[in-house]
Write a protein that holds these residues in place. Structure first.
Motif, mmCIF file in Angstrom:
data_model
loop_
_atom_site.group_PDB
_atom_site.id
_atom_site.type_symbol
_atom_site.label_atom_id
_atom_site.label_comp_id
_atom_site.label_asym_id
_atom_site.label_seq_id
_atom_site.Cartn_x
_atom_site.Cartn_y
_atom_site.Cartn_z
ATOM 1 N N SER A 153 -13.157 35.543 -39.844
ATOM 2 C CA SER A 153 -12.293 35.239 -40.992
ATOM 3 C C SER A 153 -11.002 36.035 -40.925
ATOM 4 O O SER A 153 -10.929 37.063 -40.258
ATOM 5 C CB SER A 153 -13.010 35.594 -42.305
ATOM 6 N N THR A 154 -10.023 35.568 -41.675
ATOM 7 C CA THR A 154 -8.768 36.300 -41.824
ATOM 8 C C THR A 154 -8.939 37.351 -42.920
ATOM 9 O O THR A 154 -9.890 37.299 -43.703
ATOM 10 C CB THR A 154 -7.627 35.352 -42.235
ATOM 11 N N THR A 155 -7.991 38.273 -43.001
ATOM 12 C CA THR A 155 -8.063 39.289 -44.045
ATOM 13 C C THR A 155 -7.923 38.659 -45.435
ATOM 14 O O THR A 155 -8.536 39.131 -46.389
ATOM 15 C CB THR A 155 -7.004 40.389 -43.853
ATOM 16 N N ALA A 199 -11.730 48.034 -36.838
ATOM 17 C CA ALA A 199 -11.376 47.642 -35.470
ATOM 18 C C ALA A 199 -11.269 48.875 -34.566
ATOM 19 O O ALA A 199 -11.769 48.867 -33.437
ATOM 20 C CB ALA A 199 -10.074 46.852 -35.461
ATOM 21 N N VAL A 200 -10.660 49.943 -35.057
ATOM 22 C CA VAL A 200 -10.544 51.172 -34.272
ATOM 23 C C VAL A 200 -11.928 51.736 -33.962
ATOM 24 O O VAL A 200 -12.200 52.190 -32.848
ATOM 25 C CB VAL A 200 -9.668 52.214 -34.998
ATOM 26 N N CYS A 258 -10.658 41.357 -33.171
ATOM 27 C CA CYS A 258 -9.780 40.229 -33.461
ATOM 28 C C CYS A 258 -10.051 39.168 -32.401
ATOM 29 O O CYS A 258 -9.954 39.436 -31.200
ATOM 30 C CB CYS A 258 -8.323 40.673 -33.438
ATOM 31 N N THR A 259 -10.424 37.979 -32.863
ATOM 32 C CA THR A 259 -10.804 36.919 -31.924
ATOM 33 C C THR A 259 -9.759 35.821 -31.798
ATOM 34 O O THR A 259 -9.940 34.881 -31.042
ATOM 35 C CB THR A 259 -12.141 36.277 -32.356
ATOM 36 N N GLY A 260 -8.675 35.943 -32.555
ATOM 37 C CA GLY A 260 -7.629 34.927 -32.501
ATOM 38 C C GLY A 260 -6.659 35.111 -33.645
ATOM 39 O O GLY A 260 -6.676 36.122 -34.340
ATOM 40 N N ARG A 261 -5.820 34.078 -33.838
ATOM 41 C CA ARG A 261 -4.834 34.124 -34.915
ATOM 42 C C ARG A 261 -4.798 32.791 -35.634
ATOM 43 O O ARG A 261 -4.996 31.746 -35.029
ATOM 44 C CB ARG A 261 -3.452 34.453 -34.373
ATOM 45 N N MET A 262 -4.531 32.863 -36.927
ATOM 46 C CA MET A 262 -4.315 31.672 -37.728
ATOM 47 C C MET A 262 -3.022 31.910 -38.500
ATOM 48 O O MET A 262 -2.958 32.835 -39.307
ATOM 49 C CB MET A 262 -5.475 31.442 -38.701
ATOM 50 N N GLU A 301 -1.917 35.602 -39.363
ATOM 51 C CA GLU A 301 -3.023 36.534 -39.588
ATOM 52 C C GLU A 301 -4.002 36.525 -38.421
ATOM 53 O O GLU A 301 -4.233 35.493 -37.815
ATOM 54 C CB GLU A 301 -3.812 36.140 -40.838
ATOM 55 N N GLY A 302 -4.588 37.692 -38.186
ATOM 56 C CA GLY A 302 -5.646 37.770 -37.195
ATOM 57 C C GLY A 302 -6.936 37.211 -37.766
ATOM 58 O O GLY A 302 -7.139 37.189 -38.986
ATOM 59 N N ILE A 303 -7.786 36.742 -36.883
ATOM 60 C CA ILE A 303 -9.129 36.295 -37.278
ATOM 61 C C ILE A 303 -10.086 37.354 -36.743
ATOM 62 O O ILE A 303 -10.109 37.638 -35.541
ATOM 63 C CB ILE A 303 -9.457 34.912 -36.685
#
Length: 101
Positions: free
Chosen positions: A35-37, A59-60, A66-70, A73-75
């Protein structure tokens, strides 16, 4: 927290980072899928301005990726705790042991 911090942390320190809002976000992502944020904020009821930095922290620490972008926004996808632990043990900085003479 910067991206090299987890390398110098113990697994217990990393695992303890999964609490509070970070834990709630990770649980929601784990159940709901990538999902996106914005979707995370909507789904959890946590404000977007709180969600975004918590997702970055996750993430850190390795708990999300992050598996992609929409659009702009990152997914993000939750990483299972067992996989995070395995990744940490594989990439952690070696601990120095001091011999007392």
């Amino acid at each position: 927290m910067n991206t090299t911090d987890p390398r110098d942390m113990t697994w217990e320190e990393i695992r303890s980072g999964l609490q509070g809002a970070r834990e709630e976000i990770w649980n929601w992502l784990f159940k709901s899928g990538p999902s996106t944020t914005t979707a995370i904020a909507d789904g959890t009821g946590i404000g977007l301005l709180t969600v975004r930095p918590r997702v970055s922290e996750l993430a850190v620490l390795g708990f999300v990726k992050c598996t992609g972008r929409m659009k702009r926004e990152g997914i993000y996808q939750a990483v299972p705790v067992t996989e995070v632990a395995a990744n940490h043990h594989r990439t952690a900085a070696p601990r120095q042991t001091f011999l007392q003479l």
